[in-house]
Design a protein around this motif. Sequence first.
Motif, PDB file in Angstrom:
ATOM      1  N   GLU A 108      21.723   0.576 -21.071  1.00 34.06           N
ATOM      2  CA  GLU A 108      22.290   1.154 -19.847  1.00 34.06           C
ATOM      3  C   GLU A 108      23.351   2.202 -20.170  1.00 34.06           C
ATOM      4  OE1 GLU A 108      25.471  -0.360 -16.454  1.00 34.06           O
ATOM      5  OE2 GLU A 108      24.472  -1.821 -17.762  1.00 34.06           O
ATOM      6  N   GLY A 113      22.457   7.058 -18.221  1.00 37.31           N
ATOM      7  CA  GLY A 113      23.023   8.220 -17.550  1.00 37.31           C
ATOM      8  C   GLY A 113      24.345   8.003 -16.861  1.00 37.31           C
ATOM      9  N   VAL A 114      24.917   6.796 -16.994  1.00 38.40           N
ATOM     10  CA  VAL A 114      26.145   6.474 -16.268  1.00 38.40           C
ATOM     11  C   VAL A 114      27.227   5.993 -17.225  1.00 38.40           C
ATOM     12  CG1 VAL A 114      24.911   5.893 -14.149  1.00 38.40           C
ATOM     13  CG2 VAL A 114      25.371   4.092 -15.840  1.00 38.40           C
ATOM     14  N   GLY A 118      29.332   2.495 -13.747  1.00 40.60           N
ATOM     15  CA  GLY A 118      28.124   2.860 -13.032  1.00 40.60           C
ATOM     16  C   GLY A 118      28.157   4.223 -12.382  1.00 40.60           C
ATOM     17  N   SER A 119      29.280   4.936 -12.507  1.00 44.75           N
ATOM     18  CA  SER A 119      29.401   6.263 -11.901  1.00 44.75           C
ATOM     19  C   SER A 119      29.124   7.358 -12.929  1.00 44.75           C
ATOM     20  CB  SER A 119      30.800   6.439 -11.305  1.00 44.75           C
ATOM     21  OG  SER A 119      31.775   6.441 -12.333  1.00 44.75           O
ATOM     22  N   LYS A 120      29.083   8.593 -12.441  1.00 40.90           N
ATOM     23  CA  LYS A 120      28.848   9.744 -13.305  1.00 40.90           C
ATOM     24  C   LYS A 120      30.061  10.648 -13.286  1.00 40.90           C
ATOM     25  CE  LYS A 120      23.830   9.535 -12.692  1.00 40.90           C
ATOM     26  NZ  LYS A 120      22.614  10.222 -12.218  1.00 40.90           N
ATOM     27  N   ARG A 121      30.281  11.389 -14.382  1.00 37.42           N
ATOM     28  CA  ARG A 121      31.425  12.284 -14.489  1.00 37.42           C
ATOM     29  C   ARG A 121      31.024  13.751 -14.371  1.00 37.42           C
ATOM     30  NH1 ARG A 121      32.845   8.110 -13.816  1.00 37.42           N
ATOM     31  NH2 ARG A 121      34.248   6.729 -14.981  1.00 37.42           N
ATOM     32  N   SER A 123      28.658  17.001 -12.735  1.00 38.83           N
ATOM     33  CA  SER A 123      27.898  17.479 -11.584  1.00 38.83           C
ATOM     34  C   SER A 123      27.666  18.972 -11.732  1.00 38.83           C
ATOM     35  CB  SER A 123      28.624  17.172 -10.271  1.00 38.83           C
ATOM     36  OG  SER A 123      29.884  17.816 -10.234  1.00 38.83           O
ATOM     37  N   ASP A 128      24.698  15.328  -8.981  1.00 34.13           N
ATOM     38  CA  ASP A 128      25.147  14.592 -10.156  1.00 34.13           C
ATOM     39  C   ASP A 128      24.286  14.928 -11.368  1.00 34.13           C
ATOM     40  OD1 ASP A 128      27.162  13.305  -8.826  1.00 34.13           O
ATOM     41  OD2 ASP A 128      26.020  11.471  -8.449  1.00 34.13           O
ATOM     42  N   ALA A 130      23.438  13.417 -15.327  1.00 34.13           N
ATOM     43  CA  ALA A 130      23.544  12.205 -16.137  1.00 34.13           C
ATOM     44  C   ALA A 130      24.307  12.467 -17.430  1.00 34.13           C
ATOM     45  CB  ALA A 130      22.158  11.658 -16.447  1.00 34.13           C
ATOM     46  N   THR A 131      24.961  11.409 -17.887  1.00 37.83           N
ATOM     47  CA  THR A 131      25.682  11.411 -19.164  1.00 37.83           C
ATOM     48  C   THR A 131      24.820  10.731 -20.222  1.00 37.83           C
ATOM     49  OG1 THR A 131      27.836  11.347 -18.076  1.00 37.83           O
ATOM     50  CG2 THR A 131      27.749  10.568 -20.348  1.00 37.83           C
TER      51      THR A 131
END
Length: 381
Positions: A108, A113-114, A118-121, A123, A128, A130-131
């Motif tokens: 995960e 990608g998070v 569970g969030s993304k940094r 955009s 959004d 993915a990381t």
Amino acid sequence: MKIRAAVTATQGQPFDLKDVELASPKGDEILVRVVATGVCHTDAAARDLGIAPYPIVLGHEGAGVVEQIGDNVRDMEVGDHVVLSFAHCGHCSHCLTGHPTVCERGGELNFGGVMDDGSKRLSCDGHDVATFFGQSSFATYAVVSERNAVKVDSDVDLALLGPLGCGIQTGAGTILNRLKPGFGDSLVVFGCGAVGLSAVMAAKIAGCKNIIAVDLHESRLELAQELGATHSVNSKTEDLVGEIKRITDGGSEFSLETTGVPMLVRSSLQVLRPLGTSAIVGLTHDVTLDVHHDLMAEGKSMIGVIEGDAVPRVFIPRLVGYYKEGRFPFDKLIQMYDFDDIEQAFADSKSGLTVKPVLRISSLSSAPAPPGLNRKAPVRH
């Protein structure tokens, strides 16, 4: 803040260098100005094979300078030089027993990608992004958990150090952390890319008697011998297994398979003496084995190893120490590329022209702060 990043929009698409929005670091996160980042086969797999969500900013062998820290960061300070490694939770039983490479949330956190929460940094254009590996270092800046970051000596060229976070750590760590050959043992290394050649150097440190490099490219076999291999065998050799058994007087105690080529995976077992161990680190699909003759009848073992079974904060500084002593000259694997030449770097890696491409993202000297960035550390109470 606005940063420049290489965005992969969809599976198999070329990299698109564009402006991306990066959110500020949260509690245990740090903002790193990326100086350089390695190009790894895992990045190519993520771009081409759909093993992570899109759109995404790839890159997972970053090295840079800490520019900002979150309120709960305890081990990092602004100005620290850091190498970025794989993401792990730090709380599961594997992390707590010294095996973060098999973290229960590893899939995960590295490929989902998070971030931790569970969030993304990231955009771009209102959507959004993915990381990757909790860092996305194909960018001018990255936000990472402090667990991902390893503080390194500031007197070593930071631009060289990114590959220690994955590929070089994988090869050297598999030897020194997992296989642990004894003085006088033999090791066969299948594949002389960055992972395999790092294993060759580690085997020399460990005191192996026979270090046998196997590859298709004579130039890489020559480099392997320069780095510590005692013998080299072209994988086109008609009796590959027989030649290695001749060199080792009946078989090797250990082998490392980095290529993922089914024939060589089987050969990595066949070159072993009874009770020998083969470590598999390459991306490998279906392989046909004669389990009785290749494995069971002589008590052999085949194991999978991820990221060299390393604890990065312990292992990477050790590798830097070996490098400073002249015992681990991994810089001989590296070719620098400008960030704008990312496609060429990937092409040269795929063709074998370059063993370990590294993208130079920024200079080590302090860069002007992007708009909205306050480099000051938060006040702790």
